[in-house]
Design an enzyme around this catalytic site. Structure first.
Site, short mmCIF file in Angstrom:
data_model
loop_
_atom_site.label_atom_id
_atom_site.label_comp_id
_atom_site.label_asym_id
_atom_site.label_seq_id
_atom_site.Cartn_x
_atom_site.Cartn_y
_atom_site.Cartn_z
N GLU A 28 8.53 -13.71 -15.40
CA GLU A 28 9.37 -12.87 -14.60
C GLU A 28 10.59 -12.43 -15.58
O GLU A 28 11.70 -11.90 -15.07
CB GLU A 28 9.95 -13.52 -13.51
CG GLU A 28 9.04 -13.71 -12.29
CD GLU A 28 9.48 -14.25 -11.17
OE1 GLU A 28 10.37 -15.02 -11.02
OE2 GLU A 28 8.75 -14.29 -9.94
N GLY A 98 -4.63 -17.64 -5.04
CA GLY A 98 -3.37 -17.27 -4.30
C GLY A 98 -3.71 -17.12 -2.79
O GLY A 98 -3.07 -17.39 -2.00
N GLU A 126 3.67 -5.37 -9.94
CA GLU A 126 2.65 -4.65 -9.15
C GLU A 126 1.42 -5.57 -8.60
O GLU A 126 0.83 -5.45 -7.45
CB GLU A 126 1.85 -3.61 -9.99
CG GLU A 126 3.01 -2.19 -10.08
CD GLU A 126 3.27 -1.73 -8.72
OE1 GLU A 126 2.32 -1.39 -7.72
OE2 GLU A 126 4.60 -1.23 -8.35
N PRO A 127 0.90 -6.56 -9.57
CA PRO A 127 -0.39 -7.13 -8.93
C PRO A 127 0.02 -8.07 -7.80
O PRO A 127 -0.63 -7.98 -6.81
CB PRO A 127 -0.62 -8.36 -10.34
CG PRO A 127 -0.08 -7.53 -11.25
CD PRO A 127 1.01 -6.57 -11.12
N TYR A 132 0.27 -8.70 -1.82
CA TYR A 132 0.77 -8.89 -0.52
C TYR A 132 0.67 -7.62 0.55
O TYR A 132 0.46 -7.85 1.71
CB TYR A 132 2.47 -8.94 -0.72
CG TYR A 132 2.87 -10.26 -1.24
CD1 TYR A 132 2.16 -11.63 -1.22
CD2 TYR A 132 3.75 -10.17 -2.51
CE1 TYR A 132 2.51 -12.44 -1.98
CE2 TYR A 132 4.31 -11.22 -3.24
CZ TYR A 132 3.72 -12.41 -3.07
OH TYR A 132 4.02 -13.38 -3.88
#
Length: 156
Positions: A28, A98, A126-127, A132
């Site tokens: 991040e 995930g 973006e991934p 989501y």
């Protein structure tokens, strides 16, 4: 997929969870932002007044993914699960871990009778955003995050 074990995190997982948190911070673009110590992290999760809970996924005895949450209270909605971090190590991304964690969080929301689940995602990730969106998540760009550090509060 390789055989895995999805379970609730225990105190002994904390050193590995901290490694994954630092991996996430690097991803991040904020590696220096992780300031919590292992002792503080353990106390917050397993001390006298725990504030977080996590689910982990192990492969061959090594934690390779986790989802950490706490209870957020909304005056508009009531108790909600706040997903602080969902982390899958880079080498295990794209294998459905995930999704397994997300599905376990949905189960937790239902079992605890919460009014829903909330989280944040960086606008350039973006991934994650695409992940989501597969769930029909509402992505609200209308809010600006605000925070004060421990030092900033001390200086007030």
């Amino acid at each position: 997929m390789t055989e895995f074990n999805l379970r609730v995190a225990v105190k002994e997982d904390c050193p590995r969870l901290m490694e994954l948190i630092k991996e996430l911070a690097l991803f991040e673009r904020a590696p220096d932002e992780v300031t919590v110590t292992l002792k503080e992290f353990e106390e917050a999760g397993f001390g006298a007044k725990p504030v977080w809970k996590a689910f982990v996924i192990e492969i061959d005895g090594l934690v390779v993914a986790f989802a950490l949450y706490y209870v957020r209270y909304s005056t508009w909605k009531g108790n909600r699960l706040y997903l602080e971090d969902l982390i899958v190590t880079e080498e295990h991304r794209g294998k459905g871990l995930g999704k397994l964690l997300f599905d376990r969080l949905f189960q937790e929301v239902r079992e605890l009778g919460f009014s829903g689940m909330v989280w944040q995602v960086l606008d350039w990730n973006e991934p994650a955003i695409n992940f989501y969106k597969k769930y029909g998540a509402d992505l609200d760009a209308g809010w600006i995050n605000a925070s004060l550090s421990k030092q900033q509060v001390a200086n007030l």
